[in-house]
Design a protein around this motif. Structure first.
Motif, PDB file in Angstrom:
ATOM      1  N   GLU A 110       1.213  -1.265  -0.270  1.00  0.00           N
ATOM      2  CA  GLU A 110      -0.236  -0.181  -0.045  1.00  0.00           C
ATOM      3  C   GLU A 110       0.724   1.598   0.054  1.00  0.00           C
ATOM      4  OE1 GLU A 110       0.916  -1.636   4.225  1.00  0.00           O
ATOM      5  OE2 GLU A 110      -0.018  -2.447   2.833  1.00  0.00           O
ATOM      6  N   HIS A 111       2.125   1.211   0.423  1.00  0.00           N
ATOM      7  CA  HIS A 111       2.759   2.362   1.077  1.00  0.00           C
ATOM      8  C   HIS A 111       3.645   2.710   0.046  1.00  0.00           C
ATOM      9  CE1 HIS A 111       5.957   4.957   1.868  1.00  0.00           C
ATOM     10  NE2 HIS A 111       5.138   5.500   3.277  1.00  0.00           N
ATOM     11  N   LYS A 112       3.794   1.574  -0.963  1.00  0.00           N
ATOM     12  CA  LYS A 112       4.372   1.940  -2.239  1.00  0.00           C
ATOM     13  C   LYS A 112       4.384   2.094  -3.633  1.00  0.00           C
ATOM     14  CE  LYS A 112       8.186  -2.435  -1.683  1.00  0.00           C
ATOM     15  NZ  LYS A 112       8.609  -4.013  -2.322  1.00  0.00           N
ATOM     16  N   LEU A 113       2.679   1.740  -3.627  1.00  0.00           N
ATOM     17  CA  LEU A 113       1.653   2.678  -4.075  1.00  0.00           C
ATOM     18  C   LEU A 113       1.296   3.977  -4.114  1.00  0.00           C
ATOM     19  CD1 LEU A 113      -0.327   1.762  -6.894  1.00  0.00           C
ATOM     20  CD2 LEU A 113      -2.193   1.457  -4.997  1.00  0.00           C
ATOM     21  N   LEU A 114       1.030   3.653  -3.092  1.00  0.00           N
ATOM     22  CA  LEU A 114       1.253   5.542  -2.648  1.00  0.00           C
ATOM     23  C   LEU A 114       2.384   6.812  -2.933  1.00  0.00           C
ATOM     24  CD1 LEU A 114      -0.593   5.861   1.041  1.00  0.00           C
ATOM     25  CD2 LEU A 114      -1.863   6.277  -1.610  1.00  0.00           C
ATOM     26  N   MET A 115       3.340   5.999  -3.227  1.00  0.00           N
ATOM     27  CA  MET A 115       5.003   6.706  -3.291  1.00  0.00           C
ATOM     28  C   MET A 115       5.272   6.556  -4.377  1.00  0.00           C
ATOM     29  SD  MET A 115       6.558   7.516  -0.620  1.00  0.00           S
ATOM     30  CE  MET A 115       8.374   7.668  -1.481  1.00  0.00           C
ATOM     31  N   ALA A 116       4.882   5.428  -5.477  1.00  0.00           N
ATOM     32  CA  ALA A 116       4.783   5.655  -7.000  1.00  0.00           C
ATOM     33  C   ALA A 116       4.045   6.828  -7.975  1.00  0.00           C
ATOM     34  CB  ALA A 116       4.363   3.809  -7.646  1.00  0.00           C
ATOM     35  N   LEU A 117       2.977   6.551  -7.190  1.00  0.00           N
ATOM     36  CA  LEU A 117       2.262   8.032  -7.621  1.00  0.00           C
ATOM     37  C   LEU A 117       2.749   8.852  -7.241  1.00  0.00           C
ATOM     38  CD1 LEU A 117      -1.092   6.969  -5.341  1.00  0.00           C
ATOM     39  CD2 LEU A 117      -0.863   6.290  -8.751  1.00  0.00           C
ATOM     40  N   ARG A 118       3.079   9.370  -5.987  1.00  0.00           N
ATOM     41  CA  ARG A 118       3.960  10.427  -5.832  1.00  0.00           C
ATOM     42  C   ARG A 118       5.284  10.163  -6.889  1.00  0.00           C
ATOM     43  NH1 ARG A 118       8.405  10.560  -1.657  1.00  0.00           N
ATOM     44  NH2 ARG A 118       8.677  13.139  -1.278  1.00  0.00           N
ATOM     45  N   GLY A 119       5.776   9.484  -6.674  1.00  0.00           N
ATOM     46  CA  GLY A 119       7.378   9.075  -7.544  1.00  0.00           C
ATOM     47  C   GLY A 119       6.751   9.432  -9.313  1.00  0.00           C
ATOM     48  N   SER A 120       5.906   9.129  -9.829  1.00  0.00           N
ATOM     49  CA  SER A 120       6.010   9.635 -10.693  1.00  0.00           C
ATOM     50  C   SER A 120       5.217  10.874 -11.216  1.00  0.00           C
ATOM     51  CB  SER A 120       4.652   8.686 -11.543  1.00  0.00           C
ATOM     52  OG  SER A 120       3.582   8.215 -10.545  1.00  0.00           O
ATOM     53  N   SER A 121       4.706  11.621 -10.284  1.00  0.00           N
ATOM     54  CA  SER A 121       3.886  12.608 -10.078  1.00  0.00           C
ATOM     55  C   SER A 121       2.808  12.470 -11.227  1.00  0.00           C
ATOM     56  CB  SER A 121       4.516  14.203 -11.587  1.00  0.00           C
ATOM     57  OG  SER A 121       6.134  13.911 -10.917  1.00  0.00           O
ATOM     58  N   LEU A 122       1.637  11.175 -11.035  1.00  0.00           N
ATOM     59  CA  LEU A 122       0.595  10.795 -11.604  1.00  0.00           C
ATOM     60  C   LEU A 122       0.576  10.177 -12.652  1.00  0.00           C
ATOM     61  CD1 LEU A 122      -1.727  13.365  -9.546  1.00  0.00           C
ATOM     62  CD2 LEU A 122      -1.300  10.707  -8.548  1.00  0.00           C
ATOM     63  N   LYS A 123       2.696  10.490 -13.209  1.00  0.00           N
ATOM     64  CA  LYS A 123       1.879  10.157 -15.120  1.00  0.00           C
ATOM     65  C   LYS A 123       1.931   8.798 -15.159  1.00  0.00           C
ATOM     66  CE  LYS A 123       4.155  14.384 -15.965  1.00  0.00           C
ATOM     67  NZ  LYS A 123       5.484  14.822 -16.069  1.00  0.00           N
ATOM     68  N   GLU A 124       1.914   7.808 -13.908  1.00  0.00           N
ATOM     69  CA  GLU A 124       2.595   6.031 -13.870  1.00  0.00           C
ATOM     70  C   GLU A 124       1.193   5.180 -13.996  1.00  0.00           C
ATOM     71  OE1 GLU A 124       4.247   1.894 -11.862  1.00  0.00           O
ATOM     72  OE2 GLU A 124       5.313   4.276 -11.620  1.00  0.00           O
ATOM     73  N   ASP A 125       0.417   5.496 -15.905  1.00  0.00           N
ATOM     74  CA  ASP A 125      -1.122   5.071 -15.329  1.00  0.00           C
ATOM     75  C   ASP A 125      -1.224   3.509 -14.836  1.00  0.00           C
ATOM     76  OD1 ASP A 125      -1.272   6.912 -17.298  1.00  0.00           O
ATOM     77  OD2 ASP A 125      -0.755   5.693 -19.181  1.00  0.00           O
ATOM     78  N   ASP A 126      -0.369   2.730 -15.098  1.00  0.00           N
ATOM     79  CA  ASP A 126      -0.628   1.283 -14.582  1.00  0.00           C
ATOM     80  C   ASP A 126      -1.070   1.627 -13.001  1.00  0.00           C
ATOM     81  OD1 ASP A 126      -1.085  -0.300 -16.646  1.00  0.00           O
ATOM     82  OD2 ASP A 126       1.853  -1.233 -16.150  1.00  0.00           O
ATOM     83  N   ALA A 127       0.292   2.330 -12.178  1.00  0.00           N
ATOM     84  CA  ALA A 127      -0.553   2.346 -10.849  1.00  0.00           C
ATOM     85  C   ALA A 127      -1.735   3.670 -10.669  1.00  0.00           C
ATOM     86  CB  ALA A 127       1.197   3.570 -10.460  1.00  0.00           C
ATOM     87  N   VAL A 128      -1.996   4.565 -11.271  1.00  0.00           N
ATOM     88  CA  VAL A 128      -3.544   5.259 -11.082  1.00  0.00           C
ATOM     89  C   VAL A 128      -4.214   3.920 -11.152  1.00  0.00           C
ATOM     90  CG1 VAL A 128      -4.373   7.041 -11.677  1.00  0.00           C
ATOM     91  CG2 VAL A 128      -1.899   7.059 -11.896  1.00  0.00           C
ATOM     92  N   ARG A 129      -4.569   3.637 -12.484  1.00  0.00           N
ATOM     93  CA  ARG A 129      -5.428   2.527 -12.669  1.00  0.00           C
ATOM     94  C   ARG A 129      -5.471   1.383 -10.791  1.00  0.00           C
ATOM     95  NH1 ARG A 129      -4.314   2.671 -18.127  1.00  0.00           N
ATOM     96  NH2 ARG A 129      -5.740   3.932 -19.157  1.00  0.00           N
ATOM     97  N   ALA A 130      -4.424   1.330 -10.299  1.00  0.00           N
ATOM     98  CA  ALA A 130      -4.064   0.259  -8.983  1.00  0.00           C
ATOM     99  C   ALA A 130      -5.096   1.054  -7.781  1.00  0.00           C
ATOM    100  CB  ALA A 130      -3.601  -0.361  -8.812  1.00  0.00           C
ATOM    101  N   PHE A 131      -4.618   2.402  -7.894  1.00  0.00           N
ATOM    102  CA  PHE A 131      -4.995   3.233  -7.132  1.00  0.00           C
ATOM    103  C   PHE A 131      -6.901   3.299  -7.302  1.00  0.00           C
ATOM    104  CE2 PHE A 131      -6.212   7.513  -5.138  1.00  0.00           C
ATOM    105  CZ  PHE A 131      -6.497   6.946  -4.350  1.00  0.00           C
ATOM    106  N   TYR A 132      -7.155   4.040  -8.134  1.00  0.00           N
ATOM    107  CA  TYR A 132      -8.466   3.597  -8.674  1.00  0.00           C
ATOM    108  C   TYR A 132      -9.718   2.923  -7.851  1.00  0.00           C
ATOM    109  CZ  TYR A 132      -7.738   7.308 -11.955  1.00  0.00           C
ATOM    110  OH  TYR A 132      -7.252   9.024 -12.794  1.00  0.00           O
ATOM    111  N   GLN A 133      -8.954   1.335  -8.677  1.00  0.00           N
ATOM    112  CA  GLN A 133      -9.576   0.182  -8.525  1.00  0.00           C
ATOM    113  C   GLN A 133      -9.534   0.105  -6.713  1.00  0.00           C
ATOM    114  OE1 GLN A 133     -11.188  -1.538 -10.963  1.00  0.00           O
ATOM    115  NE2 GLN A 133     -11.824  -2.765  -8.903  1.00  0.00           N
TER     116      GLN A 133
END
Length: 379
Positions: free
Chosen positions: A84-107
């Motif tokens: 869960e923390h890795k996902l939040l860090m991925a969203l932040r680290g990519s400035s929300l540009k990592e599509d897979d992370a964004v869609r995983a968060f949506y779900q």
């Protein structure tokens, strides 16, 4: 985060202050299906619309600290190896540009949130060049201490407006306004990472809930894998129940008046001193107030045990969650009396001729249905 730090980040949500260049999100229907996704540039939309989006996001940092806004702390193991923390860090680290992370968060959000009707999930990323602040409190805008990079999430219900009749001035005529879908203020959301001591703290997040009686524990579990804090309304209800049960026959008006007055004075003093840290009281503080109110040692000990069972011995609570410092109310099945909290001394209780009475001192300015009356009787 304290109130000053929250206010500092809130001021970011203006077109001239923010580095938010775009907002990502998705529209979820009442069947929990993603109908559409969007990645909208604020620079390409009309200024008025961009300002409204920033205003909507900013509301996720509104309300009272300890009630609407509560801090969440990750365990060290979560920060090191938690999905869960890795996902939040991925969203932040990519400035929300990592599509897979964004869609995983949506779900994750969709699987957990159960709002009535459709809603929007909004995500924004910002980088804040934190100005240096000297020991005397002076801010130096041209001297930065660090760059604070964070994401903000808002979950906003979308509601259908009612049909209405509108008057169009240019045409000098009336027209029917058709029902349409309107984005409501956020129901819940969060800021990650926290801005503690005006610095990045990846071990914490700031969680927001609009409703004081519902903090959406399923969302907190899904996104943070943490146990949700007790909602402010439940804290108040539990505290009132503890007092009623443990004080028993000693639960007098004077005792509750003293508790309310002590808490109200703490809140006022904290506000006057502009203390940055949230105001909390310990169990021992409440026990001391009860003892000074004349409550016997037996009932104070009963309060001690019940408090431990309900909240935990070392748990501190916010006085704002336990009393309403702006209102003092006395209620019977047929009568409700609301008093200026600073003048609760105007009320007393007595037994006259075997009957229980609530007495209110009324020196002047007494009205009945807006009409001045005279109170007469024996001197």
């Amino acid at each position: 985060m304290n109130e000053k730090e929250i206010a500092e980040i809130r001021r970011r949500f203006r077109p001239d202050k923010s580095n938010i260049t775009h907002v990502r999100g998705c529209y979820v229907n009442d069947k929990r299906e993603i109908v559409s996704e969007f990645d909208q540039s604020l620079a390409l939309m009309p200024q008025e619309e961009g300002e409204k989006i920033l205003t909507t996001l900013k509301r996720t940092l509104s309300g009272t600290l300890g009630k609407n806004l509560v801090g969440l702390a990750f365990a060290t193991e979560q920060v090191v190896d938690g999905e869960e923390h890795k996902l939040l860090m991925a969203l932040r680290g990519s400035s929300l540009k990592e599509d897979d992370a964004v869609r995983a968060f949506y779900q994750r959000v969709i699987d957990a949130v159960n709002l009535e009707g459709p809603y929007l999930i909004l995500l924004a990323h910002d980088t804040y060049d934190v100005p240096f602040r000297s020991k005397d409190g002076e801010t130096l805008d041209d001297a930065s201490s660090e760059i604070y990079s964070y994401i903000l999430c808002s979950v906003c219900p979308v509601k259908m407006t009612k049909p209405a009749l509108c008057y169009y001035v240019p045409e000098n005529s009336f027209h029917s306004l058709r029902p349409d879908w309107l984005v409501s203020p956020p129901e819940l959301g969060f800021l990650f990472p926290a801005f503690d001591d005006r610095s990045t703290n990846i071990y914490n997040a700031l969680y927001y809930t609009r409703n004081l009686t519902e903090n959406h524990p399923e969302f907190i579990e899904a996104v943070f894998r943490l146990e949700a804090p007790v909602p402010a309304a439940e804290q108040k209800e539990a505290f009132q129940s503890i007092l009623s049960e443990t004080l028993a026959e000693e639960c007098h008006y004077d005792v509750l008046q003293t508790v309310h007055e002590q808490f109200r004075e703490m809140i006022e003093e904290h506000k006057a001193n502009k203390e940055p840290e949230p105001l909390v009281v310990s169990k021992d503080t409440v026990k001391s107030v009860l003892e000074h109110s004349g409550v016997s040692g037996e009932h104070v000990a009963a309060f001690d045990r019940k408090y431990d069972a309900e909240f935990g011995a070392d748990t501190c609570l916010s006085p704002r969650n336990l009393v309403d410092d702006r209102q003092f109310e006395v209620r019977t099945p047929d009568v409700t009396i609301r008093v200026n909290p600073e003048r609760s001394d105007l009320i007393e209780t007595r037994i006259l001729n075997g009957a229980r009475y609530i007495l209110i001192r009324a020196d002047e300015g007494v009205e009945v249905n807006g009409i001045d009356i005279r109170i007469t009787g024996e001197a």
